[in-house]
Design an enzyme around this catalytic site. Sequence first.
Site, PDB file in Angstrom:
ATOM      1  N   HIS A 314       0.801  -1.233   0.000  1.00  0.00           N
ATOM      2  CA  HIS A 314       0.000   0.000   0.000  1.00  0.00           C
ATOM      3  C   HIS A 314       0.822   1.266   0.000  1.00  0.00           C
ATOM      4  O   HIS A 314       0.266   2.355   0.172  1.00  0.00           O
ATOM      5  CB  HIS A 314      -0.911   0.056   1.227  1.00  0.00           C
ATOM      6  CG  HIS A 314      -1.944  -1.017   1.260  1.00  0.00           C
ATOM      7  ND1 HIS A 314      -3.220  -0.835   0.777  1.00  0.00           N
ATOM      8  CD2 HIS A 314      -1.886  -2.283   1.705  1.00  0.00           C
ATOM      9  CE1 HIS A 314      -3.906  -1.960   0.940  1.00  0.00           C
ATOM     10  NE2 HIS A 314      -3.122  -2.849   1.495  1.00  0.00           N
ATOM     11  N   LYS A 494      -8.474  13.703   4.533  1.00  0.00           N
ATOM     12  CA  LYS A 494      -7.583  12.538   4.489  1.00  0.00           C
ATOM     13  C   LYS A 494      -6.587  12.717   5.622  1.00  0.00           C
ATOM     14  O   LYS A 494      -6.553  13.786   6.241  1.00  0.00           O
ATOM     15  CB  LYS A 494      -6.844  12.468   3.148  1.00  0.00           C
ATOM     16  CG  LYS A 494      -6.216  13.818   2.729  1.00  0.00           C
ATOM     17  CD  LYS A 494      -5.580  13.780   1.350  1.00  0.00           C
ATOM     18  CE  LYS A 494      -6.532  13.910   0.198  1.00  0.00           C
ATOM     19  NZ  LYS A 494      -6.791  12.687  -0.554  1.00  0.00           N
ATOM     20  N   ARG A 495      -5.760  11.682   5.920  1.00  0.00           N
ATOM     21  CA  ARG A 495      -4.747  11.890   6.944  1.00  0.00           C
ATOM     22  C   ARG A 495      -3.844  13.065   6.557  1.00  0.00           C
ATOM     23  O   ARG A 495      -3.659  13.378   5.374  1.00  0.00           O
ATOM     24  CB  ARG A 495      -3.905  10.621   7.126  1.00  0.00           C
ATOM     25  CG  ARG A 495      -4.580   9.603   8.005  1.00  0.00           C
ATOM     26  CD  ARG A 495      -4.929  10.147   9.386  1.00  0.00           C
ATOM     27  NE  ARG A 495      -3.761  10.266  10.209  1.00  0.00           N
ATOM     28  CZ  ARG A 495      -3.349   9.342  11.066  1.00  0.00           C
ATOM     29  NH1 ARG A 495      -4.047   8.235  11.233  1.00  0.00           N
ATOM     30  NH2 ARG A 495      -2.261   9.524  11.779  1.00  0.00           N
ATOM     31  N   LYS A 500       0.670  14.445   0.914  1.00  0.00           N
ATOM     32  CA  LYS A 500      -0.697  14.720   0.454  1.00  0.00           C
ATOM     33  C   LYS A 500      -0.916  16.208   0.189  1.00  0.00           C
ATOM     34  O   LYS A 500      -1.880  16.614  -0.435  1.00  0.00           O
ATOM     35  CB  LYS A 500      -1.709  14.214   1.488  1.00  0.00           C
ATOM     36  CG  LYS A 500      -1.668  12.689   1.673  1.00  0.00           C
ATOM     37  CD  LYS A 500      -2.665  12.236   2.715  1.00  0.00           C
ATOM     38  CE  LYS A 500      -2.586  10.755   3.050  1.00  0.00           C
ATOM     39  NZ  LYS A 500      -3.230   9.881   2.032  1.00  0.00           N
ATOM     40  N   THR A 601      -8.577   6.398  -1.843  1.00  0.00           N
ATOM     41  CA  THR A 601      -9.909   5.817  -2.012  1.00  0.00           C
ATOM     42  C   THR A 601     -11.007   6.845  -1.736  1.00  0.00           C
ATOM     43  O   THR A 601     -12.121   6.700  -2.238  1.00  0.00           O
ATOM     44  CB  THR A 601     -10.104   4.604  -1.075  1.00  0.00           C
ATOM     45  OG1 THR A 601      -9.643   4.970   0.226  1.00  0.00           O
ATOM     46  CG2 THR A 601      -9.327   3.406  -1.566  1.00  0.00           C
ATOM     47  N   LYS A 605     -15.055   7.858  -3.575  1.00  0.00           N
ATOM     48  CA  LYS A 605     -16.326   8.173  -2.907  1.00  0.00           C
ATOM     49  C   LYS A 605     -16.832   9.539  -3.381  1.00  0.00           C
ATOM     50  O   LYS A 605     -18.021   9.720  -3.650  1.00  0.00           O
ATOM     51  CB  LYS A 605     -16.134   8.172  -1.382  1.00  0.00           C
ATOM     52  CG  LYS A 605     -15.599   6.849  -0.854  1.00  0.00           C
ATOM     53  CD  LYS A 605     -15.041   6.945   0.566  1.00  0.00           C
ATOM     54  CE  LYS A 605     -14.232   5.694   0.896  1.00  0.00           C
ATOM     55  NZ  LYS A 605     -13.454   5.822   2.151  1.00  0.00           N
TER      56      LYS A 605
HETATM   57  C1  26Q Z   1       3.820   0.969  10.273  1.00  0.00           C
HETATM   58  C2  26Q Z   1       4.741   0.609  11.253  1.00  0.00           C
HETATM   59  C3  26Q Z   1       4.482   0.863  12.583  1.00  0.00           C
HETATM   60  C4  26Q Z   1       3.298   1.478  12.932  1.00  0.00           C
HETATM   61  C5  26Q Z   1       2.375   1.835  11.965  1.00  0.00           C
HETATM   62  C6  26Q Z   1       2.632   1.585  10.629  1.00  0.00           C
HETATM   63  C7  26Q Z   1       1.650   1.982   9.587  1.00  0.00           C
HETATM   64  C8  26Q Z   1       0.304   2.127   9.898  1.00  0.00           C
HETATM   65  C9  26Q Z   1      -0.609   2.477   8.930  1.00  0.00           C
HETATM   66  C10 26Q Z   1       2.040   2.191   8.265  1.00  0.00           C
HETATM   67  C11 26Q Z   1       1.123   2.547   7.305  1.00  0.00           C
HETATM   68  C12 26Q Z   1      -0.221   2.689   7.626  1.00  0.00           C
HETATM   69  C13 26Q Z   1      -1.249   3.062   6.660  1.00  0.00           C
HETATM   70  C14 26Q Z   1      -1.083   3.101   5.347  1.00  0.00           C
HETATM   71  C15 26Q Z   1      -2.163   3.509   4.447  1.00  0.00           C
HETATM   72  O1  26Q Z   1      -3.249   3.854   4.879  1.00  0.00           O
HETATM   73  N1  26Q Z   1      -1.936   3.474   3.114  1.00  0.00           N
HETATM   74  C16 26Q Z   1      -2.957   3.858   2.163  1.00  0.00           C
HETATM   75  O2  26Q Z   1      -3.615   2.692   1.699  1.00  0.00           O
HETATM   76  C17 26Q Z   1      -4.724   3.012   0.888  1.00  0.00           C
HETATM   77  C18 26Q Z   1      -5.450   1.733   0.559  1.00  0.00           C
HETATM   78  O3  26Q Z   1      -4.715   0.987  -0.363  1.00  0.00           O
HETATM   79  C19 26Q Z   1      -4.291   3.765  -0.355  1.00  0.00           C
HETATM   80  O4  26Q Z   1      -5.428   4.149  -1.071  1.00  0.00           O
HETATM   81  C20 26Q Z   1      -3.474   5.007   0.031  1.00  0.00           C
HETATM   82  O5  26Q Z   1      -2.941   5.614  -1.124  1.00  0.00           O
HETATM   83  C21 26Q Z   1      -2.352   4.612   0.980  1.00  0.00           C
HETATM   84  O6  26Q Z   1      -1.682   5.768   1.442  1.00  0.00           O
END
Ligand code: 26Q
Length: 754
Positions: A314, A494-495, A500, A601, A605
């Site tokens: 991702h 979004k986050r 972004k 995503t 929407k």
């Molecule tokens: C990693 C290590 C330790 C703690 C937390 C994490 C961590 C947590 C959440 C790393 C990444 C995330 C989240 C990633 C994320 O939300 N990615 C998004 O995924 C979506 C679904 O595929 C995509 O549409 C987005 O582009 C992408 O940013």
Amino acid sequence: MNLSQRLRAKTLERYQLPPEQCDDAQLFHALMAVTQQLAAARPAPAGARKLYYFSAEFLMGKLLSNNLLALGLFEEARELLAGMGRSLSALEEQEREPSLGNGGLGRLAACFLDSIAALGLNGDGVGLNYHYGLFRQKFQDLKQHEEPDPWLEAESWLIPTGRSFSVPFGGFTLQAVLYDIAIPGAHTGTAGRLHLFDVERPAPAPAHGIAFDKGDIPHCLTSFLYPDDSDQAGQLLRVYQQYFLVSAGAQLILAQLEERGFSPETLSQHVAVQINDTHPSMVIPELIRLLLERGLSMEAAIEQVSHTCAYTNHTILAEALEKWPLSFIETVAPQLLPILRELDRRARARSDDPRTAILYGEGRVHMADLDIHFGYSVNGVAALHTEILKHTELKPFYDLYPEKFHNKTNGVTFRRWLEVCNPALSDFLTARIGPGWKTDPAALEELLALEGDDAALEELLAIKRANKERLCRALRARQGVELDVESIFDIQVKRLHEYKRQQMNALYVIYKYLEIKGGRLPARPITVLFGAKAAPAYEMAKHIIHLILSLQALIDADPQVRPWLRVVMVENYNVSWAEQLIPACDLSEQISLASKEASGTGKMKFMANGAVTLGTLDGANVEIAQLVGPENIYTFGASSQEVIRLYQEGSYRSLEHYHRPGVEYLVDFLVSPELLSVGDPAALAALWRDMKHKDYFMALLDVEDYISVKERALAGYEDRPAWARKMLFNIAKSGYFSSDRTIAEYNRDIWRLH
Ligand code: 26Q
């Protein structure tokens, strides 16, 4: 029994009251219980192979409306409540939102569960029962503050299963207790499950803030969800969480395999495991370990697991790729070390390229490498993203295993993101093209026949206006802000992350503010809405929130600008806010630096709800642009190839862009007397310096093009019939982004469940 009778029986049983005499809370709990019982009573779908979708996050959102819809009771519930002078949305106010996810990845997992159930596929989710989901965001002194978000109440959607598994950690063992949430499939009569594991004796809530005793693993393991990887604290706890999830999940898989009457030697015939990013990657060595315990040879165990596990990537941000120190694994799960060494040995035998090794130089485990060598499928989440993985990020692996790579463009469930959140538009669609789009969103293309139908286009504009009014009411009630429905609603939710580029949108606000100050008024007022949480330890992201809130305060206090331009940052943006904001959007901001957003995503929407996209050629924007054509989207900015080249050459110099005449005065506004009089000088100066001298995500590269294309979009909005046609086109073409389509592709190319 119909719904009315069931509800009456439930309120009499629980409260000795008929529904009419219950308050909203009682009515909500009774309806939740009825819904839950109906969902839980449904059988699982049939199928020779069963899928387990492993994810550290499931961002489910509120479940009442969604479950009623899937059970075919949504209309009945709406009418029943209306007949009592009540409303479903008032009851839903009583529901706590389970925020067991950070953002896109977690919400995708939730949409996928909905689609797996709706397609009647035999598949379940496997995750953790965090007691505190993502923190609740509060604004104070124009800054983000974090508060704990307890979502669990005595009554919730969780069903105790009575099942538990022993998870062996280095030095101690914990019981993983299993709870389920039933996921009814729309139009199927069957239901899937979300399996959530918890510790036996969870720690009580912390008295203040969101800090837990990260050393108290036995009680705190499931206390909270990591607010993404920018939070450096407690990494060891994160690894404990991951192993707890995968060990309990792997044991559940093998127990169910046995219950279905199959032997562990046949695992891959009967089970598929989808690994949602690398967070659950230890499921690979854990399954191998459990198969060895059950008497398989190393060879056979690896063979089975390699045909069971599939991996989804991702992100291409290097800092988000997990590489845990071996010493962590040694502490958390020492029993995995010999297996990891063996897997590394085999990986090195397959390729002498050191970039594809599993164990790295100073003793780190590269989780993605584990998945790619010992899984049978690797997929990206949008066409561009998968190409970048194949030819840049994961090139050495693509050279080794070209057949393992697939693209699976993300999708969203139209049940929640259109039927539930936008009933007015749903009714319009059904009246115009019939109900077929509800089971096959591709049928939305039939809307194209209405391109010349002025009455239909007028109605579309009226629905958008009504949704904007609904949002205005919500903002008035919850945040005390008063907005102009006649203004254009320009939304970025979004986050908060530098890639972004919410900061670039803020530069546009500054541009427009100065234009208005100079007497150059826009054709109509503009409302710029933001919603975003920043990881608590991510300083620059917090500075950007502060900038936006400072601009909001500055403009609110300025009677000259305020009638023409507003900035509103929604507090505590979450799934429920998204359901209000998205149907009310005119212009959807998707402005990430090209190559950085894997897919996105939210954009899907917005599109399905009739917003027009303003975006870079990044992530799924590329596919939106191809579908709707240049007339119906506004694109700008450097291409992904240009950006990748700039990074490879290390040749981007923000200062050169800063000195352009159209840029410098905007950036310098961050440290202008006006803004410093409302904001925190240290935070604003830090952001200003960063933009000038670093600007790692190249906002200054694209900002001029962004402003000029945004101005073109705003001008386009003034041709109301032409804009209504753009809306129609976007809705008509959005069916491709249904997660039912995505899941059908996963099943066809990866899972092969039936
Ligand atoms: C990693 C290590 C330790 C703690 C937390 C994490 C961590 C947590 C959440 C790393 C990444 C995330 C989240 C990633 C994320 O939300 N990615 C998004 O995924 C979506 C679904 O595929 C995509 O549409 C987005 O582009 C992408 O940013």
